[in-house]
Scaffold this motif. Structure first.
Motif, PDB file in Angstrom:
ATOM      1  N   THR A 138      21.870   5.265 -43.359  1.00 19.82           N
ATOM      2  CA  THR A 138      20.967   4.561 -42.444  1.00 19.82           C
ATOM      3  C   THR A 138      20.304   3.409 -43.185  1.00 19.82           C
ATOM      4  O   THR A 138      19.866   3.567 -44.328  1.00 19.82           O
ATOM      5  CB  THR A 138      19.891   5.518 -41.897  1.00 19.82           C
ATOM      6  OG1 THR A 138      20.518   6.549 -41.132  1.00 19.82           O
ATOM      7  CG2 THR A 138      18.890   4.780 -41.017  1.00 19.82           C
ATOM      8  N   HIS A 183      14.399   8.722 -26.628  1.00 15.31           N
ATOM      9  CA  HIS A 183      14.863   9.056 -27.980  1.00 15.31           C
ATOM     10  C   HIS A 183      13.770   9.687 -28.832  1.00 15.31           C
ATOM     11  O   HIS A 183      14.021  10.636 -29.581  1.00 15.31           O
ATOM     12  CB  HIS A 183      15.382   7.782 -28.651  1.00 15.31           C
ATOM     13  CG  HIS A 183      16.149   8.032 -29.904  1.00 15.31           C
ATOM     14  ND1 HIS A 183      16.551   7.010 -30.741  1.00 15.31           N
ATOM     15  CD2 HIS A 183      16.577   9.164 -30.502  1.00 15.31           C
ATOM     16  CE1 HIS A 183      17.207   7.509 -31.767  1.00 15.31           C
ATOM     17  NE2 HIS A 183      17.232   8.817 -31.659  1.00 15.31           N
ATOM     18  N   TYR A 184      12.533   9.177 -28.723  1.00 15.20           N
ATOM     19  CA  TYR A 184      11.441   9.604 -29.602  1.00 15.20           C
ATOM     20  C   TYR A 184      10.374  10.330 -28.787  1.00 15.20           C
ATOM     21  O   TYR A 184       9.464   9.708 -28.235  1.00 15.20           O
ATOM     22  CB  TYR A 184      10.834   8.400 -30.321  1.00 15.20           C
ATOM     23  CG  TYR A 184      11.843   7.562 -31.065  1.00 15.20           C
ATOM     24  CD1 TYR A 184      12.489   8.047 -32.188  1.00 15.20           C
ATOM     25  CD2 TYR A 184      12.162   6.285 -30.624  1.00 15.20           C
ATOM     26  CE1 TYR A 184      13.431   7.283 -32.860  1.00 15.20           C
ATOM     27  CE2 TYR A 184      13.093   5.497 -31.293  1.00 15.20           C
ATOM     28  CZ  TYR A 184      13.724   6.015 -32.405  1.00 15.20           C
ATOM     29  OH  TYR A 184      14.656   5.254 -33.062  1.00 15.20           O
ATOM     30  N   GLU A 202      22.981   2.035 -33.011  1.00 16.75           N
ATOM     31  CA  GLU A 202      23.300   3.432 -33.300  1.00 16.75           C
ATOM     32  C   GLU A 202      24.593   3.580 -34.091  1.00 16.75           C
ATOM     33  O   GLU A 202      24.658   4.359 -35.052  1.00 16.75           O
ATOM     34  CB  GLU A 202      23.396   4.217 -31.997  1.00 16.75           C
ATOM     35  CG  GLU A 202      23.567   5.717 -32.200  1.00 16.75           C
ATOM     36  CD  GLU A 202      23.492   6.502 -30.914  1.00 16.75           C
ATOM     37  OE1 GLU A 202      23.562   7.751 -30.972  1.00 16.75           O
ATOM     38  OE2 GLU A 202      23.365   5.866 -29.841  1.00 16.75           O
ATOM     39  N   LYS A 232      24.125   2.332 -37.548  1.00 15.76           N
ATOM     40  CA  LYS A 232      23.000   3.036 -38.187  1.00 15.76           C
ATOM     41  C   LYS A 232      22.022   2.052 -38.836  1.00 15.76           C
ATOM     42  O   LYS A 232      21.603   2.219 -39.989  1.00 15.76           O
ATOM     43  CB  LYS A 232      23.496   4.062 -39.208  1.00 15.76           C
ATOM     44  CG  LYS A 232      24.293   5.216 -38.609  1.00 15.76           C
ATOM     45  CD  LYS A 232      24.623   6.259 -39.657  1.00 15.76           C
ATOM     46  CE  LYS A 232      25.425   7.402 -39.049  1.00 15.76           C
ATOM     47  NZ  LYS A 232      24.688   8.099 -37.972  1.00 15.76           N
ATOM     48  N   HIS A 274      10.964  11.476 -37.203  1.00 11.15           N
ATOM     49  CA  HIS A 274      12.149  11.686 -36.355  1.00 11.15           C
ATOM     50  C   HIS A 274      13.410  11.157 -37.042  1.00 11.15           C
ATOM     51  O   HIS A 274      14.442  11.843 -37.082  1.00 11.15           O
ATOM     52  CB  HIS A 274      11.946  10.971 -35.010  1.00 11.15           C
ATOM     53  CG  HIS A 274      13.057  11.171 -34.036  1.00 11.15           C
ATOM     54  ND1 HIS A 274      12.928  11.934 -32.894  1.00 11.15           N
ATOM     55  CD2 HIS A 274      14.339  10.717 -34.025  1.00 11.15           C
ATOM     56  CE1 HIS A 274      14.077  11.945 -32.239  1.00 11.15           C
ATOM     57  NE2 HIS A 274      14.938  11.202 -32.898  1.00 11.15           N
ATOM     58  N   ILE A 275      13.328   9.955 -37.593  1.00 11.50           N
ATOM     59  CA  ILE A 275      14.494   9.353 -38.243  1.00 11.50           C
ATOM     60  C   ILE A 275      14.915  10.162 -39.467  1.00 11.50           C
ATOM     61  O   ILE A 275      16.100  10.428 -39.684  1.00 11.50           O
ATOM     62  CB  ILE A 275      14.199   7.886 -38.625  1.00 11.50           C
ATOM     63  CG1 ILE A 275      14.048   7.029 -37.359  1.00 11.50           C
ATOM     64  CG2 ILE A 275      15.306   7.312 -39.510  1.00 11.50           C
ATOM     65  CD1 ILE A 275      13.590   5.605 -37.614  1.00 11.50           C
ATOM     66  N   THR A 303      14.395  13.313 -40.032  1.00  9.97           N
ATOM     67  CA  THR A 303      14.959  14.581 -39.568  1.00  9.97           C
ATOM     68  C   THR A 303      16.409  14.388 -39.125  1.00  9.97           C
ATOM     69  O   THR A 303      17.288  15.201 -39.457  1.00  9.97           O
ATOM     70  CB  THR A 303      14.132  15.150 -38.405  1.00  9.97           C
ATOM     71  OG1 THR A 303      12.790  15.404 -38.853  1.00  9.97           O
ATOM     72  CG2 THR A 303      14.735  16.458 -37.892  1.00  9.97           C
ATOM     73  N   ASP A 304      16.668  13.307 -38.392  1.00  4.66           N
ATOM     74  CA  ASP A 304      18.043  13.004 -37.969  1.00  4.66           C
ATOM     75  C   ASP A 304      18.972  12.832 -39.183  1.00  4.66           C
ATOM     76  O   ASP A 304      20.092  13.334 -39.201  1.00  4.66           O
ATOM     77  CB  ASP A 304      18.077  11.745 -37.114  1.00  4.66           C
ATOM     78  CG  ASP A 304      17.604  11.991 -35.683  1.00  4.66           C
ATOM     79  OD1 ASP A 304      17.440  13.171 -35.316  1.00  4.66           O
ATOM     80  OD2 ASP A 304      17.411  11.006 -34.945  1.00  4.66           O
ATOM     81  N   GLU A 358      19.562  16.254 -40.895  1.00  3.13           N
ATOM     82  CA  GLU A 358      20.426  17.137 -40.104  1.00  3.13           C
ATOM     83  C   GLU A 358      21.882  16.679 -40.178  1.00  3.13           C
ATOM     84  O   GLU A 358      22.791  17.512 -40.280  1.00  3.13           O
ATOM     85  CB  GLU A 358      19.937  17.180 -38.649  1.00  3.13           C
ATOM     86  CG  GLU A 358      18.646  17.956 -38.483  1.00  3.13           C
ATOM     87  CD  GLU A 358      18.145  17.954 -37.058  1.00  3.13           C
ATOM     88  OE1 GLU A 358      18.715  17.193 -36.226  1.00  3.13           O
ATOM     89  OE2 GLU A 358      17.176  18.696 -36.750  1.00  3.13           O
ATOM     90  N   GLU A 359      22.103  15.368 -40.129  1.00  2.00           N
ATOM     91  CA  GLU A 359      23.473  14.868 -40.219  1.00  2.00           C
ATOM     92  C   GLU A 359      24.054  15.142 -41.610  1.00  2.00           C
ATOM     93  O   GLU A 359      25.226  15.476 -41.737  1.00  2.00           O
ATOM     94  CB  GLU A 359      23.505  13.376 -39.916  1.00  2.00           C
ATOM     95  CG  GLU A 359      24.922  12.802 -39.914  1.00  2.00           C
ATOM     96  CD  GLU A 359      24.965  11.368 -39.431  1.00  2.00           C
ATOM     97  OE1 GLU A 359      26.079  10.812 -39.336  1.00  2.00           O
ATOM     98  OE2 GLU A 359      23.905  10.793 -39.147  1.00  2.00           O
TER      99      GLU A 359
END
Length: 357
Positions: free
Chosen positions: A141, A240-241, A296, A299, A346-347, A349-350, A353-354
């Motif tokens: 990202t 999204h948020y 998206e 990224k 949030h970002i 965490t994304d 997780e990925e």
């Protein structure tokens, strides 16, 4: 004995947020931060980001929290010279460009007067930018915010950065000022205004000043009581948020256009009168423009403001402290606590997780 037990219970209650943070499982992420605007040891331009990394217990490759004075590429305020330029192979989970405006001679004074001065260091170099892009893979990202490619970055490098970040800068920057007659107004802004309009700077109260790359100035200061610049999520952003809130935004921003494939997830609302709308139209300044642009597939994020710029706060390594600051935030701090912190949480965490998939 009873008093001792009560005292122990009270101490445990007070210290429980720190204990809970210590017990929390660390999240390892490889993060590269570029901040070339570090004239003082407050590390203000990336301090807001590092507070979140601490609070979220994001660990570096040394299995420790990120060091605000060491884990970035840019200028060293202690030795007053640049660190080595970015020359990492990656791939990184996150690359965050906090600021490249640089360091100027006036910045090194104990009490800077806001005047423009000799450029010492800063701007993005094309070779360095290419190295940054080469250090990404499909999961990396990339986040950049104002000022990542504006002055003093050269136009060739800027064009490449705009293409990679999927944005186009209009050349305009702006800022809300709570008092247009205060010492906070840069002297060069007043001079440019007076030279351009052939009249004295006699604004009172709050207002918004726009400055173009060419030094053209537009000032909105006619409203008796101007509302704040409002940061607000678009429909796509609100979907999204879930925990990001609208808020007052009181710092520098730039005006950019989204390119194909991007989604505008937040905008700035200036609360303009009809007269002011015409004033901006005459200067070819849009009356509505993005705050967050997200591509998206690539990224990439572009934050059209000084989002990571925030004074130091304690209680970073305390679970739940961000909610306490959120509750007691004022006009100056509410964007950071109500919008930026939950956005970055949030970002991050994304990304985590990925990476774990």
């Amino acid at each position: 004995m009873k008093r001792i037990l009560i005292l122990i219970a009270v101490l445990l209650l007070i210290l429980s947020p720190r204990i809970l943070w210590s017990m929390k499982t660390a999240t390892p992420l490889d993060i590269a931060v570029i901040d070339k605007t570090v004239p003082k040891t407050d590390y203000r331009e990336h301090n807001g980001l590092f507070w979140i990394l601490d609070n979220e217990k994001i660990f570096n490759d040394r299995e420790d929290t990120y060091d605000i004075g060491h884990d970035y590429f840019g200028y060293d305020p202690y030795d007053q010279k640049p660190f080595p330029p970015f020359n990492e192979s990656g791939p990184f989970d996150l690359i965050y460009i906090a600021d490249t405006y640089g360091v100027y001679s006036n910045d090194l004074k104990d009490a800077p007067d806001g005047e423009r001065s000799k450029h010492i260091y800063g701007g993005m170099d094309l070779l360095e930018w290419n190295q940054i892009m080469n250090s990404r893979d499909q999961q990396s990202t990339l986040i950049a915010e104002f000022n990542s490619f504006a002055t003093p970055t050269d136009s060739t490098t800027r064009s490449v950065m705009e293409e990679n970040l999927n944005v186009e800068w209009t050349g305009w920057t702006g800022r809300y000022f709570s008092d247009l007659n205060s010492e906070e107004i840069p002297p060069w802004l007043i001079r440019n205004y007076e030279q351009q309009y052939k009249k004295k700077w006699n604004f009172e109260g709050s207002g918004i000043a726009f400055v173009h790359l060419s030094d053209q100035v537009v000032v909105l200061g006619d409203q008796e009581k101007r509302p704040f610049v409002q940061f607000q999520l678009t429909k796509e952003g609100a979907t999204h948020y879930e925990h990001v809130n609208d808020s007052h935004y009181m710092y520098w921003f730039d005006i950019v256009r989204p390119q194909e494939g991007t989604v505008v997830e937040a905008e700035y609302d200036l609360h303009l009168s009809q007269k002011e709308k015409k004033q901006l139209k005459d200067a070819q300044i849009p009356t509505s423009f993005p705050a967050i642009i997200h591509h998206e597939q690539e990224k990439t994020y572009y934050f059209a403001g000084d989002y990571a710029d925030f004074p130091k706060q304690s209680l970073a390594k305390w679970t739940g402290s961000s909610y306490l600051f959120w509750l007691f935030s004022d006009d100056e701090s509410q964007f950071y606590w109500r919008s930026y912190v939950p956005l970055m949480r949030h970002i991050l965490t994304d990304i985590a997780e990925e990476k774990a998939e």
